[in-house]
Write an enzyme that holds these catalytic residues in place. Structure first.
Site, PDB file in Angstrom:
ATOM      1  N   ASP A  23      68.559  92.796  43.995  1.00  0.00           N
ATOM      2  CA  ASP A  23      68.795  93.860  44.788  1.00  0.00           C
ATOM      3  C   ASP A  23      67.664  94.273  45.550  1.00  0.00           C
ATOM      4  O   ASP A  23      66.525  94.566  44.992  1.00  0.00           O
ATOM      5  CB  ASP A  23      69.355  94.825  43.959  1.00  0.00           C
ATOM      6  CG  ASP A  23      69.834  96.005  44.789  1.00  0.00           C
ATOM      7  OD1 ASP A  23      70.216  95.783  46.105  1.00  0.00           O
ATOM      8  OD2 ASP A  23      70.273  97.330  44.408  1.00  0.00           O
ATOM      9  N   ASP A  54      72.309  92.392  50.851  1.00  0.00           N
ATOM     10  CA  ASP A  54      70.793  92.574  50.065  1.00  0.00           C
ATOM     11  C   ASP A  54      70.799  92.338  48.610  1.00  0.00           C
ATOM     12  O   ASP A  54      70.189  92.750  47.899  1.00  0.00           O
ATOM     13  CB  ASP A  54      69.988  93.636  50.799  1.00  0.00           C
ATOM     14  CG  ASP A  54      70.642  94.986  49.892  1.00  0.00           C
ATOM     15  OD1 ASP A  54      71.878  95.092  49.527  1.00  0.00           O
ATOM     16  OD2 ASP A  54      69.889  96.014  49.624  1.00  0.00           O
ATOM     17  N   GLU A  55      71.917  91.752  48.117  1.00  0.00           N
ATOM     18  CA  GLU A  55      72.363  91.869  46.650  1.00  0.00           C
ATOM     19  C   GLU A  55      73.102  90.749  45.922  1.00  0.00           C
ATOM     20  O   GLU A  55      74.259  90.228  46.903  1.00  0.00           O
ATOM     21  CB  GLU A  55      73.336  93.045  46.409  1.00  0.00           C
ATOM     22  CG  GLU A  55      73.262  93.809  45.113  1.00  0.00           C
ATOM     23  CD  GLU A  55      74.239  95.104  45.046  1.00  0.00           C
ATOM     24  OE1 GLU A  55      74.938  95.095  44.284  1.00  0.00           O
ATOM     25  OE2 GLU A  55      74.459  95.403  46.287  1.00  0.00           O
TER      26      GLU A  55
HETATM   27 MG    MG Z   1      69.702  97.382  47.730  1.00  0.00          MG
END
Ligand code: MG
Length: 389
Positions: A10, A106-107
């Site tokens: 993350d 983003d993960e």
């Molecule tokens: Mg993040």
């Protein structure tokens, strides 16, 4: 399986970190990236760690953030740029294992089972990913390593930013003991309040209850709670090409015949389906619906499109037409379901000359907010109908 083979990766304060990288003058400063516009009615998408010290956090109204942090630097979101950087990060993740499940821009979850001979054990792989992300993008990523998805996600959150946390089998009990109940998947504000009535605040407060008791009190959510509070989770990591369809269905507490109410549910479900498609950068060319009546008879219908879609509005409209054209709303419904199949990666669908760019853009913004907020707090106007009854 108790091997440490699941990673949750993350990015740290992703949008504001990208902005700080792009403009060195913003480094070490409170940077707040807002939604599409920065009007006082908008909400915070991402706050840099410097801004968080002032109490600013994601999903907070911009107006409130400005009160808490008047000296903050407020920037409008640049989704194109973040998407490009996200592509670079996912290219790195996919080098280490083909099993990458994208959760958002983003993960991601990674399953590194079988990749050890090439890259070392899972902890070494996490170290290599962190170093490569830093070297290639000048950004930091936090990684959690554990035996399942739930624990890996808790681990990545444990020591942000730039963290690397490992939860081994022997650590699970200690780790879970003091975990706040709302950190458990599926426990939102409403459920947390219900649990608080029974003085359940921590994961370990669940332990004295039997599976049957929890099931009786809270249904499926209670069963989930029984296992997750003990760190047990056996969902597999699924890469994009393993996903065959994305769907959502709801069984109603009471049968519903009111069409407007059904359409409001349908829209809410279209948004959930759309959100999951967007999260995985996929689209679908077949829309299907499912209905069940009080006598449990069940019907489904589908329609194939020339061009794959993933916007909630398009999914909703097609599904609504399927219901109407097939006369499926003549009797009260016990269950309503909607889904999309025949999936392809975004960008690989045929060019849709009639697509409305605005629709896509709006969905993207809603998706961003949902990731931060959870599903229940953000929706478009149509859903208000449900909240009011
Ligand atoms: Mg993040």
């Amino acid at each position: 399986m108790s091997k440490l083979h699941i990673l949750h990766a993350d990015m740290d304060a992703f949008f504001s970190a990208v902005e700080q990288r792009e403009n060195p003058e913003l480094q070490k400063k409170p940077v707040i990236v807002g939604g599409v516009s920065l009007s006082n009615r908008g909400v915070v998408s991402t706050a840099s760690y410097e801004a968080r010290k002032f109490g600013v956090h994601s999903a907070m109204p911009i107006a409130k953030a400005k009160k808490l942090c008047p000296a903050g630097i407020y920037l409008p979101a640049r989704h194109g740029l973040y998407k490009k950087v996200s592509g670079e990060i996912f290219a790195i993740l996919k080098k280490y294992t083909p099993l990458v499940e994208k959760l958002s821009i983003d993960e991601a979850f990674l399953d590194v089972k079988g990749c050890e001979r090439l890259y070392g054990d899972s902890i070494e792989i996490a170290e290599k990913i962190k170093a490569e992300v830093k070297q290639k993008t000048d950004l930091t990523i936090s990684i959690g390593v554990s035996i399942n998805k739930f624990l890996a996600k808790l681990a990545s959150d444990y020591d942000k930013p730039d963290g690397l946390t490992v939860i081994r089998k022997k650590d699970i009990k200690e780790f879970m003991r003091n975990l706040d109940i709302d950190k458990i998947w599926g426990v939102g504000d409403v459920f947390a309040a219900k649990l608080a009535e029974k003085k359940i605040y921590k994961a370990s407060d669940i332990w004295p209850y039997s599976l049957e008791e929890l099931k009786k009190s809270y249904g499926k959510a209670g069963v989930k709670l029984f296992f997750l509070s003990r760190g047990i989770d056996n969902r597999d990591v699924k890469s994009q090409n393993e996903i065959k369809s994305v769907s959502h269905e709801e069984t109603f507490a009471e049968n519903i015949s009111d069409r407007d109410k059904l359409f409001a549910y349908l829209f809410k479900m279209s948004e959930k389906v759309s959100f999951r498609l967007h999260s995985n950068s996929i689209k679908g060319a077949t829309i299907f619906i499912k209905v069940r009546y009080s006598d449990f008879s069940t019907y489904s219908r589908q329609q194939s499109l020339k061009v794959a879609v993933n916007s909630s509005e398009e999914i909703y409209q097609r599904a609504k037409n399927l219901l109407i054209q097939n006369n499926l709303l003549d009797k009260p419904l016990r269950l309503l379901g909607i889904g999309v199949s025949n999936l392809c990666l975004e960008g690989q669908e045929q060019l849709n000359l009639f697509a409305e760019a605005n629709e896509d853009q709006l969905d993207q913004t809603i998706d961003e907010l949902k990731r931060k907020y959870g599903f229940n707090k953000i929706s478009r106007a149509r859903k208000l109908y449900l909240n009011n009854d």
